[in-house]
Design a protein around this motif. Structure first.
Motif, mmCIF file in Angstrom:
data_model
loop_
_atom_site.group_PDB
_atom_site.id
_atom_site.type_symbol
_atom_site.label_atom_id
_atom_site.label_comp_id
_atom_site.label_asym_id
_atom_site.label_seq_id
_atom_site.Cartn_x
_atom_site.Cartn_y
_atom_site.Cartn_z
ATOM 1 N N LYS A 70 0.841 -1.197 0.000
ATOM 2 C CA LYS A 70 0.000 0.000 0.000
ATOM 3 C C LYS A 70 0.877 1.249 0.000
ATOM 4 N N PRO A 71 0.596 2.218 -0.878
ATOM 5 C CA PRO A 71 1.381 3.454 -0.861
ATOM 6 C C PRO A 71 1.235 4.157 0.490
ATOM 7 N N HIS A 72 2.356 4.595 1.063
ATOM 8 C CA HIS A 72 2.331 5.162 2.411
ATOM 9 C C HIS A 72 2.578 6.665 2.431
ATOM 10 N N ASP A 73 2.506 7.307 1.293
ATOM 11 C CA ASP A 73 2.639 8.758 1.276
ATOM 12 C C ASP A 73 1.535 9.381 2.142
ATOM 13 N N PRO A 74 1.886 10.299 3.065
ATOM 14 C CA PRO A 74 0.872 10.865 3.975
ATOM 15 C C PRO A 74 -0.309 11.507 3.248
ATOM 16 N N SER A 75 -0.044 12.237 2.184
ATOM 17 C CA SER A 75 -1.131 12.886 1.455
ATOM 18 C C SER A 75 -2.052 11.855 0.816
ATOM 19 N N PHE A 76 -1.453 10.784 0.270
ATOM 20 C CA PHE A 76 -2.268 9.718 -0.317
ATOM 21 C C PHE A 76 -3.154 9.076 0.737
ATOM 22 N N GLN A 77 -2.566 8.770 1.903
ATOM 23 C CA GLN A 77 -3.338 8.089 2.940
ATOM 24 C C GLN A 77 -4.540 8.923 3.374
ATOM 25 N N ARG A 78 -4.321 10.211 3.540
ATOM 26 C CA ARG A 78 -5.429 11.058 3.987
ATOM 27 C C ARG A 78 -6.476 11.241 2.891
ATOM 28 N N SER A 79 -6.034 11.296 1.644
ATOM 29 C CA SER A 79 -6.996 11.380 0.539
ATOM 30 C C SER A 79 -7.794 10.091 0.426
ATOM 31 N N TRP A 80 -7.111 8.956 0.588
ATOM 32 C CA TRP A 80 -7.791 7.667 0.510
ATOM 33 C C TRP A 80 -8.794 7.522 1.644
ATOM 34 N N GLN A 81 -8.463 8.064 2.826
ATOM 35 C CA GLN A 81 -9.376 7.925 3.950
ATOM 36 C C GLN A 81 -10.660 8.735 3.752
ATOM 37 N N ARG A 82 -10.617 9.753 2.932
ATOM 38 C CA ARG A 82 -11.854 10.482 2.620
ATOM 39 C C ARG A 82 -12.827 9.583 1.856
ATOM 40 N N ILE A 83 -12.260 8.635 1.121
ATOM 41 C CA ILE A 83 -13.077 7.689 0.364
ATOM 42 C C ILE A 83 -13.456 6.493 1.234
ATOM 43 N N LYS A 84 -12.513 6.054 2.038
ATOM 44 C CA LYS A 84 -12.687 4.849 2.874
ATOM 45 C C LYS A 84 -12.354 5.208 4.325
ATOM 46 N N PRO A 85 -13.334 5.700 5.085
ATOM 47 C CA PRO A 85 -13.058 6.215 6.431
ATOM 48 C C PRO A 85 -12.435 5.217 7.393
ATOM 49 N N ASP A 86 -12.631 3.920 7.161
ATOM 50 C CA ASP A 86 -12.055 2.936 8.079
ATOM 51 C C ASP A 86 -10.687 2.441 7.618
ATOM 52 N N ALA A 87 -10.043 3.178 6.718
ATOM 53 C CA ALA A 87 -8.734 2.770 6.219
ATOM 54 C C ALA A 87 -7.684 2.825 7.328
ATOM 55 N N ALA A 88 -6.584 2.107 7.110
ATOM 56 C CA ALA A 88 -5.494 2.079 8.070
ATOM 57 C C ALA A 88 -4.519 3.215 7.800
ATOM 58 N N PHE A 89 -3.722 3.546 8.808
ATOM 59 C CA PHE A 89 -2.748 4.634 8.698
ATOM 60 C C PHE A 89 -1.345 4.128 9.008
ATOM 61 N N GLY A 90 -0.352 4.771 8.419
ATOM 62 C CA GLY A 90 1.044 4.507 8.727
ATOM 63 C C GLY A 90 1.654 3.387 7.921
ATOM 64 N N ILE A 91 2.987 3.283 8.005
ATOM 65 C CA ILE A 91 3.695 2.285 7.195
ATOM 66 C C ILE A 91 3.419 0.862 7.642
#
Length: 236
Positions: A108-129
């Motif tokens: 999974k790409p771990h770029d911080p901006s990507f993770q936060r953008s993805w979480q707008r689509i999938k609120p239960d997504a995981a965070f961090g490397i």
């Protein structure tokens, strides 16, 4: 690269492109970056390594190795071996196990901006490397020296993500019985617990056969094992 892993990486490539477009749209439409509530752990779940508040400043002394930085390539897993050694030893787990799990989670790409953008689509997504969900992080941090830290800091702080993953594995290990059935080692079972949750891990320890997704995770761990060991040896 196994076919399943190849398809998963291609899938994320498509997702990255979509999220970049959506992230640009949200940014230019005044969207906010608040995180939604999560449960379990993608850290804890290919089947099942885990509301938001402003990050609080950390008073901990940074561990050796890469610091949280906008210029850091968080997908270059080998860079984090020094931190893996530090936190694995602190948590009393095998550094090679933690390193191999980070490789498992690197699909999974771990770029911080990507993770936060993805979480707008999938609120239960995981965070961090280490791909940890909020519930898993909040449970793991209790009584630890990072108890004042917030889950939504994980994308920006690889050290915190590694420390939380190390203690999550420690806590999983404490739940294993002294006598194991089914032929899996303790490290294998802890990795399965990281992927599928503690309940499934205990079932596997009693001899229940892992399902296809869990077995794929374990097979990938085996593929990453030697590479993880080499990274740890170089970092020690």
């Amino acid at each position: 690269m196994p076919a399943a892993q190849s398809r998963r990486r291609w899938g994320w490539a498509v997702v990255v492109a979509a999220v970049l477009v959506i992230g640009w749209t949200v940014q230019h439409q005044g969207g906010n970056g608040s995180a939604g509530a999560g449960a379990g752990g993608e850290a804890g779940a290919t089947a099942a390594p885990s509301t938001s508040a402003e990050p609080s400043p950390s008073t901990r002394t940074p561990a050796p190795g890469p610091s949280a930085s906008a210029s850091l390539d968080q997908n270059d897993t080998a860079l984090f071996a020094p931190q893996v050694v530090t936190y694995a030893r602190k948590a009393g787990i095998d550094p090679q196990l933690l390193m191999a799990i980070l490789y498992n989670e690197s699909y999974k790409p771990h770029d911080p901006s990507f993770q936060r953008s993805w979480q707008r689509i999938k609120p239960d997504a995981a965070f961090g490397i280490a791909n940890m969900h909020k519930a898993a992080f909040d449970e793991t941090k209790q009584g630890r020296d990072f108890a004042d830290r917030n889950w939504n800091e994980l994308p920006d702080d690889p050290g915190l993500a590694i420390e939380a993953a190390a203690y999550f594995l420690h806590d999983l290990g404490k739940q294993l019985p002294s006598q194991l059935s089914g032929g899996h080692t303790r490290d294998e079972l802890m990795a399965l617990g990281y992927n599928t949750g503690a309940g499934n891990m205990r079932a596997f320890a009693r001899g229940v056969k892992p399902g296809p997704q869990a077995q794929t995770y374990l097979d990938t761990l085996h593929q990453n094992w030697a590479k993880a060991g080499a990274d740890i040896k170089a970092a020690e």
